[in-house]
Design an enzyme around this catalytic site. Structure first.
Site, PDB file in Angstrom:
ATOM      1  N   HIS A  32      47.519  12.572  60.756  1.00 15.99           N
ATOM      2  CA  HIS A  32      47.024  11.494  60.372  1.00 15.99           C
ATOM      3  C   HIS A  32      47.954  10.948  59.316  1.00 15.99           C
ATOM      4  O   HIS A  32      49.056  11.487  58.907  1.00 15.99           O
ATOM      5  CB  HIS A  32      45.719  11.631  59.697  1.00 15.99           C
ATOM      6  CG  HIS A  32      45.611  12.800  58.850  1.00 15.99           C
ATOM      7  ND1 HIS A  32      46.141  12.860  57.564  1.00 15.99           N
ATOM      8  CD2 HIS A  32      44.753  14.068  58.685  1.00 15.99           C
ATOM      9  CE1 HIS A  32      46.018  13.884  56.914  1.00 15.99           C
ATOM     10  NE2 HIS A  32      45.152  14.662  57.538  1.00 15.99           N
ATOM     11  N   HIS A  35      49.773  13.448  56.837  1.00 17.31           N
ATOM     12  CA  HIS A  35      50.870  14.061  57.237  1.00 17.31           C
ATOM     13  C   HIS A  35      52.003  13.150  57.398  1.00 17.31           C
ATOM     14  O   HIS A  35      53.127  13.444  57.431  1.00 17.31           O
ATOM     15  CB  HIS A  35      50.299  14.558  58.541  1.00 17.31           C
ATOM     16  CG  HIS A  35      49.311  15.592  58.741  1.00 17.31           C
ATOM     17  ND1 HIS A  35      48.091  15.556  59.148  1.00 17.31           N
ATOM     18  CD2 HIS A  35      49.275  16.856  57.997  1.00 17.31           C
ATOM     19  CE1 HIS A  35      47.411  16.319  59.167  1.00 17.31           C
ATOM     20  NE2 HIS A  35      48.048  17.266  58.491  1.00 17.31           N
TER      21      HIS A  35
HETATM   22  P1  AMP Z   1      46.753  20.416  57.034  1.00 18.03           P
HETATM   23  O1  AMP Z   1      47.204  20.064  58.541  1.00 18.03           O
HETATM   24  O2  AMP Z   1      45.515  20.015  56.766  1.00 18.03           O
HETATM   25  O3  AMP Z   1      47.041  21.962  56.667  1.00 18.03           O
HETATM   26  O4  AMP Z   1      47.906  19.787  56.029  1.00 18.03           O
HETATM   27  C1  AMP Z   1      49.354  19.828  56.106  1.00 18.03           C
HETATM   28  C2  AMP Z   1      49.818  18.912  54.797  1.00 18.03           C
HETATM   29  O5  AMP Z   1      49.515  17.809  54.922  1.00 18.03           O
HETATM   30  C3  AMP Z   1      49.411  19.869  53.747  1.00 18.03           C
HETATM   31  O6  AMP Z   1      50.440  20.002  52.550  1.00 18.03           O
HETATM   32  C4  AMP Z   1      48.311  18.874  53.000  1.00 18.03           C
HETATM   33  O7  AMP Z   1      48.208  18.736  51.667  1.00 18.03           O
HETATM   34  C5  AMP Z   1      48.874  17.594  53.570  1.00 18.03           C
HETATM   35  N1  AMP Z   1      47.891  16.444  53.683  1.00 18.03           N
HETATM   36  C6  AMP Z   1      46.699  16.500  54.148  1.00 18.03           C
HETATM   37  N2  AMP Z   1      45.891  15.585  54.075  1.00 18.03           N
HETATM   38  C7  AMP Z   1      46.556  14.706  53.225  1.00 18.03           C
HETATM   39  C8  AMP Z   1      46.359  13.395  52.523  1.00 18.03           C
HETATM   40  N3  AMP Z   1      45.188  12.934  52.812  1.00 18.03           N
HETATM   41  N4  AMP Z   1      47.171  12.996  51.715  1.00 18.03           N
HETATM   42  C9  AMP Z   1      48.491  13.424  51.545  1.00 18.03           C
HETATM   43  N5  AMP Z   1      48.635  14.685  51.978  1.00 18.03           N
HETATM   44  C10 AMP Z   1      47.979  15.443  52.901  1.00 18.03           C
END
Ligand code: AMP
Length: 280
Positions: A32, A35
Site C-alpha cells: 500500500h 510501503h
Molecule cells: P509490513 O508489510 O506490514 O511488514 O510492513 C513493511 C514495512 O512497511 C515496515 O517497515 C512497516 O513499518 C512499513 N509500513 C507499514 N505501514 C506503513 C505506513 N502506513 N507508513 C509507513 N510505513 C509503513
C-alpha cells in the site's frame, strides 16, 4: 522492469554484480502507500532497490492471523513494477529457514521484546529479528527502510544492526495515512467499511492526547486517560495498550514530560489488531 527472484542463492549472486548502493525494503506484501513511501525513499538514496515479500510465520503466535493475513502477489508485483523496483525477492519458507532450521533465532533484549506489543505477542519480536537478520544476510543491503508506523519494530531493528555490527543504515520513514488519519496497513483490508471508519479514531485519540500534553492542559497520564475515555465510546474498539515511550531509548516516560517521546496505541477493531503512534 522488476526482476522477480525466488531463491536466496540467486538473489545473493545477482546482487553481488549489482550497482551499489543497495536499498532493501522488507515487507509482508499486500503493498500500500506506506510501503510505496519506503520504496520511494530507497529509489532516492540507492542505485539498486530490492523489495522482499515474505509473510514470516515465525512472527505470528498460534492464535494470530497468519492464515488470514492479506496476500495479493499480483497487485504487489504491479506496484513494484510501477515504482521501478529493481528486484522483488519472493522467497518461500525453505529459502528463509532451510531444512526447517529455526535454530538461529535472534532474541532482542527482554526490555524491548517483552514490552508493549511483546506482552501479548510473545515471540513476535524474536520472529521479526530472525527474519530481518536473515534477509540482511541474503541481500546485504547498504540501506534498509522501515516505517515509523511499526515503531517498536524499528527500535528492534536498530538494536539488531548494533548488536551484530551490521554495516547497514536503517532509515526510518514517516507513517503514511489515509485522509481519515487511519495509518495505512495491510490489515486494513480485513476491516469492513464501518470498521475502517471507526478505526480512524485511534489516530484521533493520539492527536487529542498530543494536544493536551503539548498545551500543558493535562499531564501525560491524564491526557492518556482522556483519550481512553473518548475511545470507550466505540464498543468495536478494544484497546490493548496506550502508552508513552522515550524517543532515545524506548524507556518509560516521566508524567510531566512534554516532548521527546512517542505515544503508542494497540487496539482491536472488531477482529483486526491495529497499531499506531504519534511523536510528541
Ligand atoms: P509490513 O508489510 O506490514 O511488514 O510492513 C513493511 C514495512 O512497511 C515496515 O517497515 C512497516 O513499518 C512499513 N509500513 C507499514 N505501514 C506503513 C505506513 N502506513 N507508513 C509507513 N510505513 C509503513
Amino acid at each position: 522492469m522488476a526482476t522477480i527472484i525466488k531463491s536466496a542463492k540467486d538473489i545473493t549472486s545477482v546482487l553481488a554484480q549489482s550497482e551499489r548502493s543497495i536499498g532493501l525494503v522488507t515487507t509482508m506484501g499486500a503493498l500500500h502507500d506506506g510501503h510505496i513511501s519506503l520504496i520511494k525513499a530507497s529509489k532516492f538514496d540507492c542505485k539498486t532497490t530490492v523489495v522482499s515479500i515474505y509473510v514470516n510465520p515465525l512472527q505470528f503466535g498460534p492464535n494470530e492471523d497468519y492464515k488470514t493475513y492479506p496476500r495479493d502477489l499480483k497487485s504487489d508485483l504491479k506496484i513494484c513494477e510501477e515504482n521501478n523496483v529493481d528486484y522483488v525477492f519472493v522467497p518461500d519458507d525453505n529459502e528463509i529457514y532451510p531444512g526447517d532450521n529455526k535454530e538461529n533465532i535472534v532474541k532482542p533484549p527482554i526490555s524491548l521484546a517483552s514490552d508493549l506489543c511483546g506482552k501479548t505477542r510473545i515471540n513476535h519480536f524474536s520472529g521479526v529479528s530472525t527474519v530481518v537478520k536473515r534477509l540482511f544476510e541474503i541481500v546485504q543491503p547498504d540501506y534498509s527502510y522501515f516505517g515509523e508506523k511499526d515503531l517498536q519494530q524499528l527500535y528492534v531493528v536498530k538494536w539488531l544492526v548494533k548488536e551484530f555490527n551490521l554495516p547497514i543504515f536503517v532509515r526510518a520513514c514517516p507513517t503514511v495515512r489515509e485522509s481519515s488519519g487511519l495509518a495505512f496497513s495491510s490489515r486494513n483490508l480485513n476491516l469492513s467499511a464501518k470498521e475502517k471508519e471507526i478505526a480512524s479514531n485511534l489516530h484521533k485519540a493520539l492527536v487529542m492526547a498530543k494536544k493536551n500534553i503539548r498545551s500543558g492542559f493535562f499531564n501525560l497520564s491524564k491526557s492518556i486517560l482522556e483519550s481512553l475515555i473518548f475511545l470507550s465510546k466505540f464498543p468495536e474498539i478494544k484497546v490493548e495498550y496506550f502508552e508513552a515511550r522515550d524517543k532515545n531509548d524506548f524507556s518509560k516516560v516521566d508524567d510531566e514530560k512534554k516532548e521527546g517521546f512517542y505515544l503508542l496505541i494497540a487496539a482491536k477493531v472488531g477482529k483486526t489488531r491495529l497499531i499506531d503512534n504519534v511523536e510528541i
